[in-house]
Design an enzyme around this catalytic site. Sequence first.
Site, PDB file in Angstrom:
ATOM      1  CE  LYS A  75      92.616  83.210  74.490  1.00  0.00           C
ATOM      2  NZ  LYS A  75      91.946  84.543  74.476  1.00  0.00           N
ATOM      3  CB  THR A  76      90.511  80.589  80.891  1.00  0.00           C
ATOM      4  OG1 THR A  76      91.773  81.115  80.455  1.00  0.00           O
ATOM      5  CG2 THR A  76      90.719  79.815  82.182  1.00  0.00           C
ATOM      6  CG  ASP A 120      96.227  81.401  79.361  1.00  0.00           C
ATOM      7  OD1 ASP A 120      95.914  81.496  78.153  1.00  0.00           O
ATOM      8  OD2 ASP A 120      95.969  82.281  80.198  1.00  0.00           O
ATOM      9  CB  THR A 169      96.610  86.475  72.774  1.00  0.00           C
ATOM     10  OG1 THR A 169      97.960  86.494  73.268  1.00  0.00           O
ATOM     11  CG2 THR A 169      95.664  86.302  73.960  1.00  0.00           C
ATOM     12  NE  ARG A 228      89.651  88.340  81.330  1.00  0.00           N
ATOM     13  CZ  ARG A 228      90.702  87.683  80.847  1.00  0.00           C
ATOM     14  NH1 ARG A 228      91.763  88.353  80.432  1.00  0.00           N
ATOM     15  NH2 ARG A 228      90.678  86.368  80.751  1.00  0.00           N
TER      16      ARG A 228
END
Length: 345
Positions: A75-76, A120, A169, A228
């Site tokens: 997302k980032t 975020d 999230t 990640r």
Amino acid sequence: MTDVPSDAFDDRLIEAAALSPEDREFDVALRPRSLDEFVGQGRVKQQLSVLLDGAEQRGEPVDHLLFSGPPGLGKTTLAQIVALEMGAGFQPTSGPALERPSDLAAILTNLGEGDVLFIDEIHRMPRAVEEVLYPALEDFTLDVVLGKGPTARSIRLDLPRFTLVAATTRPGRITLPLRERFGFSPRLDYYGPEDLTAIVLRSAGILGVSTEAEGAQEIARRSRGTPRIANRLLRRVRDVAQVRHDGAITADIARAGLEMFEVDERGLDRLDLAVLQAVAEKFAGGPVGLSTLAAAVGEEPDTIEDVVEPYLLQLGFLQRTPRGRTATPRAYEHLGVTAPGQLSW
């Protein structure tokens, strides 16, 4: 199963939400800088490409975007790509960091024309701050109150046209008025083995680590569908390959390295297995309540519910019932133990 101290599961390799300073630096180095470099999420990439091209042709900022999905899926990275593709500035912050309306006002008034503001975990932003954001998103204005009491007065400031890119999230925790102010709200899904293998090979190339396709596949298979985690496991396998071998990552070296760091063939670590064993063995397959299960493994209930259970449910190892958690035949098969005779499936 032996009891485990409460701090035994700190710094989990397969925890997508946990980012140490070293992890952040590593992630920044490996992040793609364009949609063409971004691996996976093909549907979202296609839709986002159309939005960006349309905004660029019209000479205006792209519409406000809300990316949702589990931690570690990009997302980032996509937020940064939006800024890079549009040639705009990038101003990151987070919901918890915006404690007061003045915190948000300070950021908004320092944005340039067309800049991307990235928030975020926007679902954790206080309601008072959220209400200040509404006119900024719709009309690109900011209402500021000067003074207090009877002498207080409100003035309206014009803001440059900017794009808010938010990530969450927990999309269910975002209020409807805020959700409706986003023009595009895609959800990112877990990655398949092929995409994760491509990500591992790309990251290995950037790091200068010789990696065979089979070694990358072994890492990808244990990465819980999350880039990640895949990159974090690659780092640990790289250490094993450099310290104990010739530096190249083969399938055997990847397997041995991941076993050393207690990540099994399905991507489960000690905490996952502790929860699974507690339900299957200590509580005879369940049902067992969340608080009881958390006490049995020495963890917080929120950690069990938010961090451990989603992946076990995805694998079909656990079931949630009105009476509590139960183990499935797949769980017993994975653990290599026989289901209690009194259980019926």
